[in-house]
Motif scaffolding. Structure first.
Motif, PDB file in Angstrom:
ATOM      1  N   TRP A 104       0.967  -1.200  -0.174  1.00 30.79           N
ATOM      2  CA  TRP A 104       0.087  -0.049   0.093  1.00 30.79           C
ATOM      3  C   TRP A 104       0.832   1.180  -0.144  1.00 30.79           C
ATOM      4  CZ3 TRP A 104      -4.779  -0.735   4.037  1.00 30.79           C
ATOM      5  CH2 TRP A 104      -5.493  -1.839   3.349  1.00 30.79           C
ATOM      6  N   GLY A 105       0.469   2.417  -0.637  1.00 32.72           N
ATOM      7  CA  GLY A 105       1.070   3.489  -0.844  1.00 32.72           C
ATOM      8  C   GLY A 105       2.337   3.710  -1.621  1.00 32.72           C
ATOM      9  N   CYS A 106       2.478   2.659  -2.461  1.00 33.31           N
ATOM     10  CA  CYS A 106       3.592   2.468  -3.485  1.00 33.31           C
ATOM     11  C   CYS A 106       3.140   2.959  -5.044  1.00 33.31           C
ATOM     12  CB  CYS A 106       4.208   1.155  -3.480  1.00 33.31           C
ATOM     13  SG  CYS A 106       4.859   0.410  -1.747  1.00 33.31           S
ATOM     14  N   GLY A 107       1.742   3.206  -5.100  1.00 28.29           N
ATOM     15  CA  GLY A 107       1.301   3.507  -6.264  1.00 28.29           C
ATOM     16  C   GLY A 107       0.927   2.235  -7.530  1.00 28.29           C
ATOM     17  N   LEU A 108       1.065   1.092  -6.713  1.00 27.77           N
ATOM     18  CA  LEU A 108       0.950  -0.125  -7.506  1.00 27.77           C
ATOM     19  C   LEU A 108      -0.533  -0.372  -7.930  1.00 27.77           C
ATOM     20  CD1 LEU A 108       3.127  -2.844  -5.907  1.00 27.77           C
ATOM     21  CD2 LEU A 108       3.571  -0.985  -7.606  1.00 27.77           C
ATOM     22  N   ALA A 109      -1.560  -0.020  -7.306  1.00 26.75           N
ATOM     23  CA  ALA A 109      -2.926  -0.023  -7.735  1.00 26.75           C
ATOM     24  C   ALA A 109      -3.094   0.875  -8.737  1.00 26.75           C
ATOM     25  CB  ALA A 109      -3.828   0.426  -6.635  1.00 26.75           C
ATOM     26  N   CYS A 110      -2.649   2.320  -8.578  1.00 28.07           N
ATOM     27  CA  CYS A 110      -2.732   3.163 -10.056  1.00 28.07           C
ATOM     28  C   CYS A 110      -1.973   2.614 -11.132  1.00 28.07           C
ATOM     29  CB  CYS A 110      -2.253   4.534  -9.594  1.00 28.07           C
ATOM     30  SG  CYS A 110      -3.194   5.518  -8.246  1.00 28.07           S
ATOM     31  N   GLU A 111      -0.627   2.014 -10.830  1.00 25.25           N
ATOM     32  CA  GLU A 111      -0.011   1.510 -12.109  1.00 25.25           C
ATOM     33  C   GLU A 111      -0.728   0.530 -12.953  1.00 25.25           C
ATOM     34  OE1 GLU A 111       4.469  -0.390 -12.629  1.00 25.25           O
ATOM     35  OE2 GLU A 111       4.108   1.193 -11.067  1.00 25.25           O
ATOM     36  N   SER A 112      -1.520  -0.504 -12.214  1.00 28.99           N
ATOM     37  CA  SER A 112      -2.374  -1.603 -12.405  1.00 28.99           C
ATOM     38  C   SER A 112      -3.479  -1.151 -13.172  1.00 28.99           C
ATOM     39  CB  SER A 112      -2.492  -2.576 -11.529  1.00 28.99           C
ATOM     40  OG  SER A 112      -1.609  -2.995 -10.726  1.00 28.99           O
ATOM     41  N   VAL A 113      -4.227  -0.301 -12.810  1.00 29.05           N
ATOM     42  CA  VAL A 113      -5.507   0.376 -13.344  1.00 29.05           C
ATOM     43  C   VAL A 113      -5.196   1.119 -14.484  1.00 29.05           C
ATOM     44  CG1 VAL A 113      -7.370   1.872 -12.907  1.00 29.05           C
ATOM     45  CG2 VAL A 113      -6.672   0.443 -11.083  1.00 29.05           C
ATOM     46  N   ASP A 114      -4.035   1.979 -14.486  1.00 29.04           N
ATOM     47  CA  ASP A 114      -3.692   2.828 -15.631  1.00 29.04           C
ATOM     48  C   ASP A 114      -3.376   1.596 -16.629  1.00 29.04           C
ATOM     49  OD1 ASP A 114      -4.033   5.447 -14.610  1.00 29.04           O
ATOM     50  OD2 ASP A 114      -2.056   5.662 -14.167  1.00 29.04           O
ATOM     51  N   ARG A 115      -2.812   0.612 -16.471  1.00 29.24           N
ATOM     52  CA  ARG A 115      -2.468  -0.251 -17.674  1.00 29.24           C
ATOM     53  C   ARG A 115      -3.763  -0.705 -18.235  1.00 29.24           C
ATOM     54  NH1 ARG A 115      -2.068  -1.660 -21.679  1.00 29.24           N
ATOM     55  NH2 ARG A 115      -0.593  -3.025 -22.603  1.00 29.24           N
ATOM     56  N   LEU A 116      -4.634  -1.383 -17.324  1.00 28.12           N
ATOM     57  CA  LEU A 116      -5.858  -1.933 -17.711  1.00 28.12           C
ATOM     58  C   LEU A 116      -6.748  -1.227 -18.349  1.00 28.12           C
ATOM     59  CD1 LEU A 116      -6.880  -4.826 -15.364  1.00 28.12           C
ATOM     60  CD2 LEU A 116      -5.458  -4.956 -17.634  1.00 28.12           C
ATOM     61  N   VAL A 117      -6.629   0.231 -17.961  1.00 21.66           N
ATOM     62  CA  VAL A 117      -7.832   1.179 -18.682  1.00 21.66           C
ATOM     63  C   VAL A 117      -7.132   1.357 -20.082  1.00 21.66           C
ATOM     64  CG1 VAL A 117      -8.335   3.732 -18.792  1.00 21.66           C
ATOM     65  CG2 VAL A 117      -8.679   2.304 -16.690  1.00 21.66           C
ATOM     66  N   ARG A 118      -5.836   1.354 -20.309  1.00 22.00           N
ATOM     67  CA  ARG A 118      -5.437   1.676 -21.560  1.00 22.00           C
ATOM     68  C   ARG A 118      -5.646   0.370 -22.669  1.00 22.00           C
ATOM     69  NH1 ARG A 118       0.702   1.961 -21.607  1.00 22.00           N
ATOM     70  NH2 ARG A 118       0.878   0.340 -23.142  1.00 22.00           N
ATOM     71  N   HIS A 119      -5.540  -0.904 -21.965  1.00 21.37           N
ATOM     72  CA  HIS A 119      -5.951  -1.922 -22.621  1.00 21.37           C
ATOM     73  C   HIS A 119      -7.569  -1.922 -23.034  1.00 21.37           C
ATOM     74  CE1 HIS A 119      -6.528  -6.355 -23.479  1.00 21.37           C
ATOM     75  NE2 HIS A 119      -7.412  -6.322 -22.474  1.00 21.37           N
ATOM     76  N   ALA A 120      -8.474  -1.461 -21.951  1.00 23.78           N
ATOM     77  CA  ALA A 120      -9.685  -1.525 -22.163  1.00 23.78           C
ATOM     78  C   ALA A 120     -10.146  -0.442 -23.465  1.00 23.78           C
ATOM     79  CB  ALA A 120     -10.531  -0.862 -21.054  1.00 23.78           C
ATOM     80  N   PHE A 121      -9.430   0.540 -23.710  1.00 22.79           N
ATOM     81  CA  PHE A 121      -9.557   1.459 -24.662  1.00 22.79           C
ATOM     82  C   PHE A 121      -9.027   1.036 -26.014  1.00 22.79           C
ATOM     83  CE2 PHE A 121     -10.515   4.861 -21.198  1.00 22.79           C
ATOM     84  CZ  PHE A 121     -11.747   4.578 -21.190  1.00 22.79           C
ATOM     85  N   GLU A 122      -7.781   0.818 -25.690  1.00 27.35           N
ATOM     86  CA  GLU A 122      -6.854   0.440 -27.166  1.00 27.35           C
ATOM     87  C   GLU A 122      -7.295  -0.756 -27.611  1.00 27.35           C
ATOM     88  OE1 GLU A 122      -2.702   1.059 -26.352  1.00 27.35           O
ATOM     89  OE2 GLU A 122      -2.920   3.279 -26.003  1.00 27.35           O
ATOM     90  N   ASP A 123      -7.393  -1.776 -27.038  1.00 23.77           N
ATOM     91  CA  ASP A 123      -7.341  -3.065 -27.406  1.00 23.77           C
ATOM     92  C   ASP A 123      -8.645  -3.733 -27.466  1.00 23.77           C
ATOM     93  OD1 ASP A 123      -4.475  -3.159 -27.423  1.00 23.77           O
ATOM     94  OD2 ASP A 123      -4.351  -3.663 -25.343  1.00 23.77           O
ATOM     95  N   LEU A 124      -9.618  -3.407 -26.389  1.00 25.31           N
ATOM     96  CA  LEU A 124     -10.810  -3.657 -26.303  1.00 25.31           C
ATOM     97  C   LEU A 124     -11.995  -3.125 -27.245  1.00 25.31           C
ATOM     98  CD1 LEU A 124     -10.937  -5.256 -22.702  1.00 25.31           C
ATOM     99  CD2 LEU A 124     -10.479  -6.513 -24.940  1.00 25.31           C
ATOM    100  N   ASP A 125     -11.625  -1.815 -27.280  1.00 25.92           N
ATOM    101  CA  ASP A 125     -12.396  -0.666 -28.056  1.00 25.92           C
ATOM    102  C   ASP A 125     -13.626  -0.328 -27.243  1.00 25.92           C
ATOM    103  OD1 ASP A 125     -12.847   1.219 -30.039  1.00 25.92           O
ATOM    104  OD2 ASP A 125     -14.376  -0.122 -31.220  1.00 25.92           O
TER     105      ASP A 125
END
Length: 186
Positions: A104-125
């Motif tokens: 907790w507090g290391c930014g890993l949740a943000c890093e994970s969510v950012d990557r999956l959001v990018r996947h959602a928009f770019e790859d899954l349209d």
């Protein structure tokens, strides 16, 4: 089969049965599951069963800390029919996540969510990604805000897997508000 994604510090990959001990180590902590509405794991066998069932869903990823090679959390996209969203449209998903307390507090949740959001928009349209958190889960709300999600509405008195009732807060991020090249909103 789910893809695998990398970030600066993480690998997001499908869960493996061999991950059961690591999953149990973090998911047994009462600070983790109840905030998200699920009970702490009670045994490595239960964690293995969760990997075989819940975490076998499409777009569900182990959040693996590159430094240790061990899963330290989970992040996934819940597609239509498997979300809190009653009226979800076909090009929408809900992102869910948790990270083990030592991270907790290391930014890993943000890093994970950012990557999956990018996947959602770019790859899954997809056109919209939703994030739902329970009232009082300030950490989850902070992750949502840092990732560019904006508050949409709240629904009170919703039942949880723990048998209680809570207010759910719905936040969203729309594709047109997202700079997919950077993974952050405008």
């Amino acid at each position: 089969m789910n893809e695998q994604f990398e970030t600066a510090r993480l690998i997001l990959r499908p869960w493996k049965e061999a991950d059961a001990a690591a999953l149990y180590r973090y998911a047994k902590d009462p600070a983790v599951g109840p905030a998200a509405g699920w009970p702490p794991h009670t045994s490595p066998e239960e964690s293995l069963e969760i990997i075989r069932t819940v975490f076998a869903a499409p777009e569900t990823y182990a959040v693996v800390w590159k430094e240790s090679g061990e899963p330290v959390g989970c992040c996934g996209l819940l597609l239509p029919g498997n979300t809190h969203l009653g009226e979800q449209k076909s090009r929408e998903a809900e992102v869910g996540y948790w990270i083990g307390v030592p991270y907790w507090g290391c930014g890993l949740a943000c890093e994970s969510v950012d990557r999956l959001v990018r996947h959602a928009f770019e790859d899954l349209d997809l056109s919209v990604v939703w994030l739902v958190h329970y009232d009082g889960n300030r950490r989850s709300r902070r992750v949502a805000e840092k990732c560019g999600f904006v508050w949409h509405h709240a629904e009170p008195d919703k039942p949880t897997p723990l048998g209680d009732r809570r207010t759910e807060h719905f936040m969203c991020l729309r594709r047109e508000d997202q700079d997919v090249s950077s993974g952050r909103s405008h």
